[in-house]
Design a protein around this motif. Structure first.
Motif, PDB file in Angstrom:
ATOM      1  N   ASP A 158      13.454  17.778   3.153  1.00 41.83           N
ATOM      2  CA  ASP A 158      14.586  17.230   2.392  1.00 41.83           C
ATOM      3  C   ASP A 158      14.190  16.059   1.489  1.00 41.83           C
ATOM      4  OD1 ASP A 158      16.243  19.090   3.549  1.00 41.83           O
ATOM      5  OD2 ASP A 158      16.674  17.803   5.272  1.00 41.83           O
ATOM      6  N   ASN A 159      12.892  15.800   1.396  1.00 43.44           N
ATOM      7  CA  ASN A 159      12.409  14.757   0.501  1.00 43.44           C
ATOM      8  C   ASN A 159      12.630  15.202  -0.947  1.00 43.44           C
ATOM      9  OD1 ASN A 159      10.929  12.969  -1.016  1.00 43.44           O
ATOM     10  ND2 ASN A 159       8.998  13.306   0.076  1.00 43.44           N
ATOM     11  N   ILE A 160      13.457  14.459  -1.680  1.00 46.31           N
ATOM     12  CA  ILE A 160      13.777  14.821  -3.066  1.00 46.31           C
ATOM     13  C   ILE A 160      12.532  14.705  -3.951  1.00 46.31           C
ATOM     14  CG2 ILE A 160      15.166  14.080  -5.068  1.00 46.31           C
ATOM     15  CD1 ILE A 160      17.440  13.498  -3.058  1.00 46.31           C
ATOM     16  N   GLY A 161      11.564  13.951  -3.494  1.00 44.68           N
ATOM     17  CA  GLY A 161      10.306  13.804  -4.223  1.00 44.68           C
ATOM     18  C   GLY A 161       9.432  15.047  -4.225  1.00 44.68           C
TER      19      GLY A 161
ATOM     20  N   LYS B 196       0.843  -1.214   0.000  1.00 47.88           N
ATOM     21  CA  LYS B 196       0.000   0.000   0.000  1.00 47.88           C
ATOM     22  C   LYS B 196       0.877   1.263   0.000  1.00 47.88           C
ATOM     23  CE  LYS B 196      -4.069  -2.162   1.249  1.00 47.88           C
ATOM     24  NZ  LYS B 196      -3.469  -3.476   1.325  1.00 47.88           N
ATOM     25  N   TYR B 197       2.186   1.087   0.198  1.00 43.02           N
ATOM     26  CA  TYR B 197       3.081   2.259   0.250  1.00 43.02           C
ATOM     27  C   TYR B 197       3.187   2.855  -1.162  1.00 43.02           C
ATOM     28  CZ  TYR B 197       7.030   5.154   1.640  1.00 43.02           C
ATOM     29  OH  TYR B 197       7.843   6.216   1.926  1.00 43.02           O
ATOM     30  N   PRO B 198       3.106   4.203  -1.284  1.00 36.19           N
ATOM     31  CA  PRO B 198       3.187   4.784  -2.627  1.00 36.19           C
ATOM     32  C   PRO B 198       4.549   4.476  -3.266  1.00 36.19           C
ATOM     33  CG  PRO B 198       3.135   6.510  -0.923  1.00 36.19           C
ATOM     34  CD  PRO B 198       2.918   5.198  -0.221  1.00 36.19           C
TER      35      PRO B 198
ATOM     36  N   GLY C 175      11.782   3.366   1.798  1.00 40.11           N
ATOM     37  CA  GLY C 175      10.315   3.421   1.805  1.00 40.11           C
ATOM     38  C   GLY C 175       9.694   2.496   2.832  1.00 40.11           C
ATOM     39  N   SER C 176       8.928   1.520   2.366  1.00 42.00           N
ATOM     40  CA  SER C 176       8.228   0.614   3.281  1.00 42.00           C
ATOM     41  C   SER C 176       9.077  -0.584   3.688  1.00 42.00           C
ATOM     42  CB  SER C 176       6.935   0.136   2.620  1.00 42.00           C
ATOM     43  OG  SER C 176       7.224  -0.676   1.501  1.00 42.00           O
ATOM     44  N   GLY C 177      10.337  -0.646   3.227  1.00 33.36           N
ATOM     45  CA  GLY C 177      11.248  -1.686   3.733  1.00 33.36           C
ATOM     46  C   GLY C 177      11.309  -2.963   2.916  1.00 33.36           C
ATOM     47  N   THR C 178      10.926  -2.912   1.646  1.00 35.02           N
ATOM     48  CA  THR C 178      10.956  -4.115   0.801  1.00 35.02           C
ATOM     49  C   THR C 178      12.357  -4.729   0.780  1.00 35.02           C
ATOM     50  OG1 THR C 178       9.294  -3.012  -0.565  1.00 35.02           O
ATOM     51  CG2 THR C 178      10.285  -5.004  -1.476  1.00 35.02           C
ATOM     52  N   THR C 179      13.363  -3.895   0.605  1.00 33.28           N
ATOM     53  CA  THR C 179      14.747  -4.403   0.543  1.00 33.28           C
ATOM     54  C   THR C 179      15.131  -5.093   1.855  1.00 33.28           C
ATOM     55  OG1 THR C 179      15.289  -2.562  -0.914  1.00 33.28           O
ATOM     56  CG2 THR C 179      17.145  -3.722   0.082  1.00 33.28           C
TER      57      THR C 179
ATOM     58  N   VAL D 176       5.860   1.604  -4.020  1.00 30.64           N
ATOM     59  CA  VAL D 176       6.558   0.427  -3.476  1.00 30.64           C
ATOM     60  C   VAL D 176       7.206  -0.374  -4.619  1.00 30.64           C
ATOM     61  CG1 VAL D 176       4.447  -0.989  -3.543  1.00 30.64           C
ATOM     62  CG2 VAL D 176       6.277  -1.575  -1.947  1.00 30.64           C
ATOM     63  N   THR D 177       8.360  -0.962  -4.326  1.00 32.78           N
ATOM     64  CA  THR D 177       9.125  -1.719  -5.333  1.00 32.78           C
ATOM     65  C   THR D 177       8.648  -3.178  -5.370  1.00 32.78           C
ATOM     66  OG1 THR D 177      11.031  -0.379  -4.714  1.00 32.78           O
ATOM     67  CG2 THR D 177      11.475  -2.362  -6.000  1.00 32.78           C
ATOM     68  N   PRO D 178       8.489  -3.758  -6.550  1.00 30.47           N
ATOM     69  CA  PRO D 178       8.200  -5.201  -6.615  1.00 30.47           C
ATOM     70  C   PRO D 178       9.349  -5.994  -5.972  1.00 30.47           C
ATOM     71  CG  PRO D 178       7.745  -4.169  -8.722  1.00 30.47           C
ATOM     72  CD  PRO D 178       8.465  -3.142  -7.886  1.00 30.47           C
TER      73      PRO D 178
ATOM     74  N   ASP E 242      19.378  11.110   5.435  1.00 31.75           N
ATOM     75  CA  ASP E 242      19.283  11.685   4.104  1.00 31.75           C
ATOM     76  C   ASP E 242      20.227  10.896   3.200  1.00 31.75           C
ATOM     77  OD1 ASP E 242      19.600  13.318   1.780  1.00 31.75           O
ATOM     78  OD2 ASP E 242      18.902  15.050   2.940  1.00 31.75           O
ATOM     79  N   ALA E 243      19.712  10.444   2.078  1.00 32.12           N
ATOM     80  CA  ALA E 243      20.530   9.625   1.157  1.00 32.12           C
ATOM     81  C   ALA E 243      21.753  10.382   0.653  1.00 32.12           C
ATOM     82  CB  ALA E 243      19.670   9.171  -0.017  1.00 32.12           C
ATOM     83  N   ARG E 244      21.782  11.706   0.839  1.00 32.65           N
ATOM     84  CA  ARG E 244      22.953  12.487   0.410  1.00 32.65           C
ATOM     85  C   ARG E 244      24.018  12.550   1.479  1.00 32.65           C
ATOM     86  NH1 ARG E 244      18.704  17.054  -1.285  1.00 32.65           N
ATOM     87  NH2 ARG E 244      17.852  16.149   0.652  1.00 32.65           N
TER      88      ARG E 244
ATOM     89  N   TYR F  51       5.178  11.273  -0.835  1.00 29.12           N
ATOM     90  CA  TYR F  51       5.655  10.300   0.155  1.00 29.12           C
ATOM     91  C   TYR F  51       5.483  10.836   1.573  1.00 29.12           C
ATOM     92  CZ  TYR F  51       7.951   8.228  -3.884  1.00 29.12           C
ATOM     93  OH  TYR F  51       8.190   7.674  -5.106  1.00 29.12           O
ATOM     94  N   ASN F  52       5.872  12.080   1.769  1.00 32.03           N
ATOM     95  CA  ASN F  52       5.814  12.704   3.096  1.00 32.03           C
ATOM     96  C   ASN F  52       6.086  14.194   2.921  1.00 32.03           C
ATOM     97  OD1 ASN F  52       8.804  13.097   3.157  1.00 32.03           O
ATOM     98  ND2 ASN F  52       8.753  10.859   3.114  1.00 32.03           N
ATOM     99  N   ASP F  53       6.007  14.941   4.048  1.00 34.40           N
ATOM    100  CA  ASP F  53       6.186  16.398   3.972  1.00 34.40           C
ATOM    101  C   ASP F  53       7.588  16.844   4.380  1.00 34.40           C
ATOM    102  OD1 ASP F  53       3.604  16.891   3.074  1.00 34.40           O
ATOM    103  OD2 ASP F  53       2.807  16.748   5.132  1.00 34.40           O
TER     104      ASP F  53
ATOM    105  N   PHE G 187      17.625   2.971   4.949  1.00 34.08           N
ATOM    106  CA  PHE G 187      17.494   4.373   5.394  1.00 34.08           C
ATOM    107  C   PHE G 187      16.329   5.023   4.660  1.00 34.08           C
ATOM    108  CE2 PHE G 187      21.991   3.192   5.542  1.00 34.08           C
ATOM    109  CZ  PHE G 187      22.336   3.553   6.823  1.00 34.08           C
ATOM    110  N   ASP G 188      15.759   6.039   5.253  1.00 30.73           N
ATOM    111  CA  ASP G 188      14.772   6.867   4.545  1.00 30.73           C
ATOM    112  C   ASP G 188      14.693   8.208   5.277  1.00 30.73           C
ATOM    113  OD1 ASP G 188      12.403   6.080   2.311  1.00 30.73           O
ATOM    114  OD2 ASP G 188      11.996   7.891   3.472  1.00 30.73           O
ATOM    115  N   ILE G 189      14.311   9.239   4.533  1.00 31.77           N
ATOM    116  CA  ILE G 189      14.213  10.582   5.120  1.00 31.77           C
ATOM    117  C   ILE G 189      13.098  10.598   6.178  1.00 31.77           C
ATOM    118  CG2 ILE G 189      12.641  11.611   3.377  1.00 31.77           C
ATOM    119  CD1 ILE G 189      15.829  13.296   4.552  1.00 31.77           C
TER     120      ILE G 189
END
Ligand SMILES: C[S@@+](CC[C@H](N)C(=O)[O-])C[C@H]1O[C@@H](n2cnc3c(N)ncnc32)[C@H](O)[C@@H]1O
Length: 226
Positions: A122-125, A30-32, A60-64, A34-36, A91-93, A117-119, A78-80
Motif C-alpha cells: 500500500d506504499n503510494i511510492g 539517512k532516511y530516504p 517517515g523517520s519521524g522529523t515532524t 527525509v524532510t529538512p 494508511d494515510a488514506r 521506502y519499503n516493500d 503515522f506511516d505505512i
C-alpha cells in the motif's frame, strides 16, 4: 544552535542547506527523502500554538514528531511502515482518527516511484507519477486529511515534479488542482533541493548536452480548510 536563534522565513523561497538544526537529531538524515527539520519548525511557528494537535500521515523517520515535541505541540505520526516505535502504522488514506480534531497537518508524500521506502503493497511510492492512479491515491489522502482537520486550520504538503527519460511530469500542478477541490490556497513556497544524487558534474554535463533541467526545488503547498 539554540532554537531561539532559528529564523522565521519571510519570503516564499526557503533554502536550508542541512536537514537538521541544533545538536539533537530531528528525524534521521539517512532516511530516504527525509524532510529538512527547519521547514516543519517554520510552519509550526506560523500555523500552530502550544498544545495544538499536529498530524503527519506519512511521517517517515519521524522529523515532524521530533520538532513538535521540542516545540510543545501534541503530535501523531503515522506511516505505512513505521521506522520507529513512536510511529503508528496506518494508511494515510484511512487514518484511525475521528472527524475534525486536528489543528495542523504536515505531509511530505512520495511524488513518484523514484525512491524505495519499503516493500509494503500500500506504499503510494510504488506508483509512477506518470500514471493517473497516482493522483487518484493522492486524492484519497487529501480527502482523509480534509476529514480529520478542524475547520479554519492549515495543511502543508511537500511535493516535487519529475523529469525522467525526456518526459516532464508537472506533479506539483496536478496535486495542487486536487487540493483546491477541498482546501483554500494560502501560499506556495519554493524549497531549494539539496543532497541530490544528480548534483554531480556528469549530470550537469548531461543536462546541458541533452537540453533538460535538473530538479532544483520542491513545492510546499499551504492550504486552509474553509
Ligand atoms: C518523503 S517520505 C517522508 C519523510 C519524512 N517526512 C521524514 O522526514 O522522514 C514519504 C513516506 O510516505 C510513506 N508512505 C507511502 N505510502 C503511504 C501510505 N499509503 N500511508 C502512509 N504512509 C505512506 C513512506 O513509507 C515514506 O516513509
Amino acid at each position: 544552535m539554540n532554537n531561539h536563534d532559528l529564523t522565521l522565513e519571510t519570503t516564499t523561497l526557503w533554502d536550508f542547506p542541512t536537514q537538521n538544526y541544533g545538536s539533537i537529531p530531528h528525524g534521521d538524515n539517512k532516511y530516504p527523502g527525509v524532510t529538512p527539520a527547519f521547514i516543519i519548525w517554520n510552519l509550526l511557528q506560523r500555523y500552530t500554538v502550544e498544545n495544538d494537535l499536529v498530524v503527519d500521515p506519512m511521517c517517515g523517520s519521524g522529523t515532524t514528531i521530533d520538532v513538535c515535541k521540542e516545540e510543545n505541540r501534541r503530535v501523531l505520526g503515522f506511516d505505512i511502515v513505521p521506522y520507529r516505535e513512536d510511529i503508528i502504522p496506518a494508511d494515510a488514506r484511512k487514518l484511525p482518527l475521528v472527524n475534525s480534531i486536528v489543528d495542523f497537518i504536515f505531509i511530505d508524500s512520495p511524488y513518484s516511484n523514484n525512491i524505495h521506502y519499503n516493500d509494503h503493497p500500500d506504499n503510494i511510492g510504488h506508483i509512477s507519477c506518470e500514471s493517473p492512479r497516482f493522483y487518484k491515491e493522492l486524492e484519497k489522502v487529501a480527502q482523509e486529511l480534509h476529514r480529520i482537520l478542524k475547520k479554519g486550520k492549515y495543511l502543508a504538503w511537500i511535493i516535487a515534479d519529475q523529469a525522467k527519460k525526456e518526459k516532464f511530469t508537472p506533479v506539483g500542478y496536478k496535486l495542487y488542482s486536487i487540493l483546491e477541490k477541498y482546501f483554500t490556497p494560502v501560499d506556495i513556497i519554493c524549497v531549494t533541493r539539496h543532497n541530490q544524487k544528480s548534483n554531480t558534474p556528469i549530470w550537469h554535463h548531461r543536462a546541458k548536452k541533452y537540453n533538460f533541467y535538473l530538479r532544483g526545488f520542491k513545492y510546499l503547498f499551504i492550504m486552509k480548510k474553509p
